[in-house]
Design an enzyme around this catalytic site. Structure first.
Site, short mmCIF file in Angstrom:
data_model
loop_
_atom_site.label_atom_id
_atom_site.label_comp_id
_atom_site.label_asym_id
_atom_site.label_seq_id
_atom_site.Cartn_x
_atom_site.Cartn_y
_atom_site.Cartn_z
N LYS A 113 2.70 18.33 -2.70
CA LYS A 113 2.83 17.92 -4.03
C LYS A 113 2.82 18.91 -5.07
CE LYS A 113 3.19 13.39 -3.21
NZ LYS A 113 4.43 12.78 -3.66
N TYR A 157 -1.42 17.46 1.67
CA TYR A 157 -0.85 16.45 0.80
C TYR A 157 -0.87 17.23 -0.74
CZ TYR A 157 -0.27 12.17 -2.05
OH TYR A 157 0.25 11.44 -3.17
P1 NAD Z 1 3.95 3.37 -0.19
O1 NAD Z 1 3.21 3.84 0.93
O2 NAD Z 1 3.69 1.91 -1.07
O3 NAD Z 1 5.35 3.27 -0.19
C1 NAD Z 1 5.93 4.55 0.37
C2 NAD Z 1 7.51 4.29 0.30
O4 NAD Z 1 7.96 5.56 0.95
C3 NAD Z 1 8.01 3.35 1.43
O5 NAD Z 1 8.99 2.73 0.82
C4 NAD Z 1 8.12 4.02 2.71
O6 NAD Z 1 9.17 3.16 3.66
C5 NAD Z 1 8.48 5.27 2.18
N1 NAD Z 1 8.51 6.34 3.12
C6 NAD Z 1 7.42 6.75 3.72
N2 NAD Z 1 7.52 7.61 4.60
C7 NAD Z 1 9.06 7.74 4.81
C8 NAD Z 1 10.04 8.43 5.58
N3 NAD Z 1 9.51 9.21 6.57
N4 NAD Z 1 11.09 8.03 5.53
C9 NAD Z 1 11.83 7.25 4.54
N5 NAD Z 1 10.94 6.60 3.64
C10 NAD Z 1 9.43 6.67 3.81
O7 NAD Z 1 3.38 4.57 -1.39
P2 NAD Z 1 3.33 4.40 -2.87
O8 NAD Z 1 1.85 4.43 -3.17
O9 NAD Z 1 4.36 3.65 -3.61
O10 NAD Z 1 3.65 5.97 -3.29
C11 NAD Z 1 5.02 6.41 -3.67
C12 NAD Z 1 4.92 7.78 -4.18
O11 NAD Z 1 3.98 7.96 -5.02
C13 NAD Z 1 4.46 8.65 -3.06
O12 NAD Z 1 5.37 9.87 -2.93
C14 NAD Z 1 2.96 8.98 -3.24
O13 NAD Z 1 3.00 10.36 -2.66
C15 NAD Z 1 3.23 8.90 -4.54
N6 NAD Z 1 1.85 8.53 -5.39
C16 NAD Z 1 0.99 7.69 -4.93
C17 NAD Z 1 -0.05 7.42 -5.62
C18 NAD Z 1 -1.02 6.06 -5.48
O14 NAD Z 1 -2.19 6.06 -5.73
N7 NAD Z 1 -0.42 5.02 -4.76
C19 NAD Z 1 -0.94 8.27 -6.17
C20 NAD Z 1 -0.07 9.64 -6.55
C21 NAD Z 1 1.03 9.67 -5.97
#
Ligand code: NAD
Length: 261
Positions: free
Chosen positions: A162, A158
């Site tokens: 990123k 990851y």
């Molecule tokens: P989440 O799991 O709540 O939502 C993820 C979304 O991505 C969903 O809509 C899912 O359907 C979609 N997705 C996942 N795999 C997929 C695939 N193979 N094909 C198509 N769609 C796919 O995640 P989140 O927490 O809202 O995270 C969103 C972004 O923010 C991600 O890139 C994550 O790495 C990044 N992020 C999140 C956090 C956190 O603490 N939540 C921190 C840093 C970065």
């Protein structure tokens, strides 16, 4: 509220828009009058999410796609470019996290991390450049992570994906800037989403919040408003930036360990 660009027309594509940060970002953009194309893997959940936005008066199209499958991602890019000749912004938000250290990271784990968290953004950007140019104000926002710059142990694939997404952002800011396309990224700290709940047991959440100098994890709306800014003409001279939305976490990650030793 100000529209992102009143003259250009066109849509904004948000990946991973069925839930979490992507859904809240789509809603924020929609509230600002933008037309959306929402992308996610699960068609049923994606359609339900779009229905929620339509009920709020937002124009939302859906395109279900598993961004872990390269052929499908390429087909999605072709389909979006054909259907939407003007795309004002592309928000590469879809992603997933798994906590695995190097010995337990199988080839397929590594490959899936790279495919969804990094390669999908590359494939979509490459396919959508003509539509982004055609809009006259194209913007790309990639959702990176605090660990893309300052890695944490136990999530090597990851962190690497990123980090690659951050560098893709900077490389394309240089390459696409002359075409009038701005490319930026957000580096969130921990944000309270389904992903956060799935990845972090309740017993750890308070400590995670306290690790942020602001003393808490972030809200999805706090990421969404930064994305909306970067998509908008208000950010017209912002290009190649990795914007932290992390409560100061990136400033605090390493030093406490050093002081404690
Ligand atoms: P989440 O799991 O709540 O939502 C993820 C979304 O991505 C969903 O809509 C899912 O359907 C979609 N997705 C996942 N795999 C997929 C695939 N193979 N094909 C198509 N769609 C796919 O995640 P989140 O927490 O809202 O995270 C969103 C972004 O923010 C991600 O890139 C994550 O790495 C990044 N992020 C999140 C956090 C956190 O603490 N939540 C921190 C840093 C970065």
């Amino acid at each position: 509220m100000e529209k992102l660009d009143k003259d250009a027309g066109g849509v904004i594509v948000v990946t991973g828009a069925s839930r979490g940060i992507g859904f809240v970002t789509a809603r924020e953009l929609g509230k600002q009058g933008e037309k959306l194309v929402m992308v996610a893997r699960d068609e049923r959940r994606l359609t339900a999410a779009a229905e929620r936005l339509r009920a709020e008066g937002i124009e939302a199209h859906v395109q279900a796609c598993d961004l872990g499958e390269r052929e499908r991602t390429n087909a999605l890019a072709d389909s979006l470019r054909t259907q939407f000749p003007r795309i004002k912004a592309l928000v590469n938000n879809a992603g997933f996290v798994d906590y695995q250290s190097i010995p337990s990271t199988k080839d397929e784990d590594w490959d899936r991390n790279m495919e969804i968290n990094l390669n999908a953004a590359f494939v979509l950007i490459r396919g959508l450049v003509p539509s982004l140019v055609e809009s006259g104000c194209g913007a790309i926002v990639n959702i990176g992570s605090v660990v893309g710059a300052t890695p944490a142990a136990g999530m090597v694939a990851y962190c690497t994906a990123k980090g690659g997404l951050h560098q893709l952002t900077r490389a394309l800011a240089v390459e696409l800037g002359p075409l009038g396309i701005r490319v930026n990224a957000i580096a969130p700290g921990f944000i309270h989403t389904d992903m956060f709940e799935q990845a972090n047991p309740p017993s750890q959440r308070e400590a995670i919040g306290k690790a942020h100098p602001l003393g808490r994890v972030g809200r999805m709306e706090e990421v969404a408003s930064a994305v909306a800014f970067l998509c908008s003409e208000r950010a017209s001279f912002v290009n190649g930036a990795i914007v932290p939305v992390d409560g100061g976490l990136a400033c605090a990650l390493a030093v406490p360990d050093l002081l404690a030793s």
